[in-house]
Design a protein around this motif. Structure first.
Motif, mmCIF file in Angstrom:
data_model
loop_
_atom_site.group_PDB
_atom_site.id
_atom_site.type_symbol
_atom_site.label_atom_id
_atom_site.label_comp_id
_atom_site.label_asym_id
_atom_site.label_seq_id
_atom_site.Cartn_x
_atom_site.Cartn_y
_atom_site.Cartn_z
ATOM 1 N N ASP A 214 0.839 -1.201 0.000
ATOM 2 C CA ASP A 214 0.000 0.000 0.000
ATOM 3 C C ASP A 214 0.874 1.251 0.000
ATOM 4 N N GLU A 215 0.284 2.396 -0.372
ATOM 5 C CA GLU A 215 0.990 3.682 -0.435
ATOM 6 C C GLU A 215 2.273 3.566 -1.259
ATOM 7 N N ALA A 216 2.165 2.913 -2.418
ATOM 8 C CA ALA A 216 3.350 2.642 -3.244
ATOM 9 C C ALA A 216 3.974 3.903 -3.816
ATOM 10 N N SER A 217 3.228 5.006 -3.876
ATOM 11 C CA SER A 217 3.823 6.251 -4.395
ATOM 12 C C SER A 217 4.940 6.742 -3.491
ATOM 13 N N MET A 218 4.975 6.306 -2.237
ATOM 14 C CA MET A 218 5.985 6.745 -1.289
ATOM 15 C C MET A 218 7.263 5.906 -1.366
ATOM 16 N N VAL A 219 7.266 4.860 -2.178
ATOM 17 C CA VAL A 219 8.415 3.947 -2.230
ATOM 18 C C VAL A 219 9.433 4.470 -3.236
ATOM 19 N N ASP A 220 10.679 4.632 -2.792
ATOM 20 C CA ASP A 220 11.718 5.167 -3.678
ATOM 21 C C ASP A 220 12.300 4.067 -4.561
ATOM 22 N N LEU A 221 13.146 4.472 -5.506
ATOM 23 C CA LEU A 221 13.711 3.523 -6.474
ATOM 24 C C LEU A 221 14.537 2.415 -5.824
ATOM 25 N N PRO A 222 15.504 2.718 -4.936
ATOM 26 C CA PRO A 222 16.295 1.625 -4.362
ATOM 27 C C PRO A 222 15.447 0.603 -3.607
ATOM 28 N N LEU A 223 14.455 1.077 -2.845
ATOM 29 C CA LEU A 223 13.636 0.152 -2.058
ATOM 30 C C LEU A 223 12.734 -0.685 -2.962
ATOM 31 N N MET A 224 12.165 -0.067 -4.002
ATOM 32 C CA MET A 224 11.310 -0.829 -4.913
ATOM 33 C C MET A 224 12.127 -1.859 -5.679
ATOM 34 N N ALA A 225 13.361 -1.513 -6.043
ATOM 35 C CA ALA A 225 14.218 -2.472 -6.738
ATOM 36 C C ALA A 225 14.519 -3.667 -5.834
ATOM 37 N N ARG A 226 14.792 -3.418 -4.564
ATOM 38 C CA ARG A 226 15.040 -4.499 -3.607
ATOM 39 C C ARG A 226 13.794 -5.377 -3.456
ATOM 40 N N LEU A 227 12.637 -4.737 -3.365
ATOM 41 C CA LEU A 227 11.393 -5.494 -3.204
ATOM 42 C C LEU A 227 11.146 -6.395 -4.407
ATOM 43 N N ALA A 228 11.225 -5.835 -5.614
ATOM 44 C CA ALA A 228 10.954 -6.616 -6.818
ATOM 45 C C ALA A 228 11.917 -7.786 -6.941
ATOM 46 N N ALA A 229 13.179 -7.564 -6.565
ATOM 47 C CA ALA A 229 14.166 -8.640 -6.635
ATOM 48 C C ALA A 229 13.840 -9.758 -5.659
ATOM 49 N N ALA A 230 13.237 -9.401 -4.507
ATOM 50 C CA ALA A 230 12.977 -10.392 -3.464
ATOM 51 C C ALA A 230 11.682 -11.170 -3.668
ATOM 52 N N VAL A 231 10.816 -10.716 -4.567
ATOM 53 C CA VAL A 231 9.563 -11.441 -4.835
ATOM 54 C C VAL A 231 9.887 -12.678 -5.674
#
Length: 608
Positions: free
Chosen positions: A273-290
């Motif tokens: 939720d509230e994905a607009s608040m997620v920055d590039l480094p954190l989103m990249a880490r998340l996508a890699a971990a899925v």
């Protein structure tokens, strides 16, 4: 200091150019580092400016924004950058990466490329079949109604391994997710399979807590409707929501994550939720971990402010998707769900992004709803007309000068004093705090949150007879700004300091287990919060909101900031801004430099 024959004098570092007076100390330190390591003035300037761009929220710097340093040899800017050992091509490990016409700090280039590749891989999964009749039952669909975008959102998230459900406040993002979860659970159990393992997450602890509360409220409402056999499903529903940092096992001391590409998350579905608040480094880490077979579902408002840190990931993902444009294949698979859809996507990305249309927080025809739409579209004249016309839910104050701020502080202090005098329990006072808030564009300045908080404190000190210099006093509202999992307090939580019968101060917060009192010394980092910045208000909502825009121009002023602030109001909005500021703010559409949107539409390639 004098030098000797054994101690040669250090080479003098050329002073920065006059155009570099806006560089920070760290920018200048990087500039000097390049010169000390054999780089030219052009490369030094490039690294300093690229780092500055990242600190301003961009992920890269366009070469056209970089005026070349004088070069007696006549080399072009690109030639000089390519010839430097400190600048590399995509895929290399150098301080600076030159990718076509853009310069990146190496790790941001890596984050952007890896995120694009991962999302493209998720979107490349073969679509899964979805039972339209199951959705029709859960969403109470009938053939006569217009498109039910919540049902379409659930359909897209069930059909694909990656989906974005975007919508403003009250448009039904959680409503869609609750029913999507029911379909996932019902389908798995009917097949005799284990129920999917679902993770709920958000960028901040407060947003995660609100997410869990909203999901559980939605499940309770659905159970009451008897649309599904909830007793069989509830035991399989997620029982917690957590921050993305905690989900990934990120530790601040070494920035390493427990879960990553080589050790993926043990979840079948990850909902953020509230994905607009997620920055590039954190989103990249998340996508890699899925995991490769897992689903990633992002919820957020594509038009809201981007993350405080670098990147505007959610907006970038939505850029080329359009607003509810679908391929012929998706429309055919959706059957009756999209029978009235007319917009066709020119690329598959459109199938993965659903934009919800109708807000239940405020009617689209309300003054707040119409102002939100006008600001979002950059429509100055309709916005001004709304503000200058009397409305029950919208009030315009055409100044944000010292006199206007004095009146605003008087009104807020009076309301807060009345709340303290009339409420009988901490629960009532905490509820009162959530009914109104002042939102500012900035922390500093006469119309900033710091000045307003200080002024309101002084008024209350005069009213109640305490020293305004005291840190703790009866009635001080505070906002937590760092997560403390042991205490159960999270970034964004708001509490109230109250004196007990013995005159001792305790700070009360509404927690998952109900109201709880804390000692002042036990709190994590916090601030006084009669007023807060619009950035800090993201994800919150209040009955009454006062949005204050400063009369002097600042770079942060733009339509996304104004839209985010005004849509925090449920029932009543006050806007403090002069006409010139309104025009500037509504017409300015701030853009963060990034190539993520472009990379998401490219065919997979080593440097894309």
């Amino acid at each position: 200091m004098q030098t000797t024959a054994d101690q040669p004098a250090a080479e003098a570092i050329p002073p920065p150019q006059e155009s570099d007076t806006d560089l920070s100390d760290l920018d200048l330190a990087l500039h000097d580092w390049v010169l000390r390591h054999g780089g030219t003035a052009t490369v030094a300037h490039a690294l300093a400016r690229t780092h500055q761009a990242v600190t301003q929220g961009h992920t890269c710097l366009a070469l056209e924004q970089l005026p070349p340093e004088p070069d007696p040899a006549g080399h072009s800017l690109q030639d000089e950058l390519r010839n430097s050992s400190l600048v590399g091509a995509p895929g290399s490990i150098r301080p600076l990466i030159l990718d076509r016409q853009h310069l990146y700090l190496q790790r941001y280039h890596e984050h952007e490329m890896h995120l694009a590749r991962r999302l493209r891989a998720m979107m490349a999964h073969s679509p899964e079949p979805v039972d339209e009749h199951q959705l029709a039952h859960l969403f109470n669909l009938n053939a006569a109604q217009s498109i039910n975008w919540q049902a379409v959102a659930a359909f897209a998230a069930l059909r694909h391994h990656f989906a974005v459900i975007s919508g403003g406040p009250g448009t039904g993002k959680t409503y869609s997710i609750v029913r999507l979860l029911c379909v996932l659970m019902e389908t798995a159990l009917a097949r005799g399979e284990s129920a999917p393992h679902v993770a709920l997450a958000a960028p901040t602890g407060k947003a995660a807590a609100r997410m869990l509360e909203a999901v559980h409220a939605g499940l309770t409402e659905l159970a009451a409707s008897e649309a599904v056999n909830m007793p069989d499903l509830l035991e399989h529903m997620p029982q917690q929501a957590q921050t993305l940092h905690r989900l990934l096992g990120l530790h601040g001391h070494d920035n390493r994550a427990r879960f990553h590409a080589d050790n993926p998350l043990p979840h079948d579905v990850v909902i953020v939720d509230e994905a607009s608040m997620v920055d590039l480094p954190l989103m990249a880490r998340l996508a890699a971990a899925v995991g490769d077979e897992a689903r990633l579902i992002l919820l957020g408002d594509r038009y809201q402010l981007a993350s405080v840190e670098s990147g505007s990931v959610l907006a970038d993902i939505c850029t080329h998707a359009g607003v509810n444009h679908f391929t012929a294949e998706q429309r055919q698979a959706a059957g009756g769900l999209l029978q009235n859809a007319t917009d066709t996507a020119d690329q598959p990305l459109g199938d993965h992004v659903i934009t919800l249309q109708t807000s239940r927080r405020f009617n689209a025809e309300s003054a707040i709803g119409r102002l939100a739409a006008a600001v979002n579209e950059g429509a100055v004249d309709p916005a001004r007309q709304l503000l200058h016309t009397g409305h029950d839910d919208l009030h315009y104050h055409p100044r944000a000068d010292a006199a206007a701020m004095q009146k605003l502080m008087d009104r807020q202090a009076t309301a807060h004093a009345r709340l303290l005098e009339q409420a009988e329990t901490p629960e009532q006072i905490l509820a009162g705090l959530n009914r109104q808030c002042i939102l500012t564009a900035m922390h500093a300045g006469p119309a900033g949150s710091h000045s307003l908080n200080q002024g309101i404190t002084e008024r209350l000190a005069h009213h109640f007879g305490f020293d305004p210099a005291r840190l703790w006093y009866h009635g001080r509202p505070v906002m937590i700004r760092r997560n403390d999992y042991r205490a159960g307090l999270f970034n964004g939580d708001v509490g109230i300091a109250l004196s007990d019968a013995g005159g001792r101060i305790r700070i009360w917060f509404e927690t998952a287990d109900g109201p709880r009192a804390y000692l002042p010394g036990s709190l994590p980092a916090h601030d006084t919060v009669y007023a807060m910045t619009i950035h800090k208000s993201q994800g919150s909502e209040y009955e009454t909101v006062s949005v204050v825009l400063p009369e002097h121009d600042v770079p942060i002023l733009g339509r996304a900031l104004f839209y985010t602030g005004l849509t925090r109001a449920r029932r009543q909005l006050h806007v403090y801004a002069d006409d010139a500021t309104l025009v500037r703010t509504i017409t300015r559409r701030q853009h963060r430099m990034s190539r993520l949107a472009e990379r998401l539409t490219q065919a997979a390639a080593p440097d894309s």
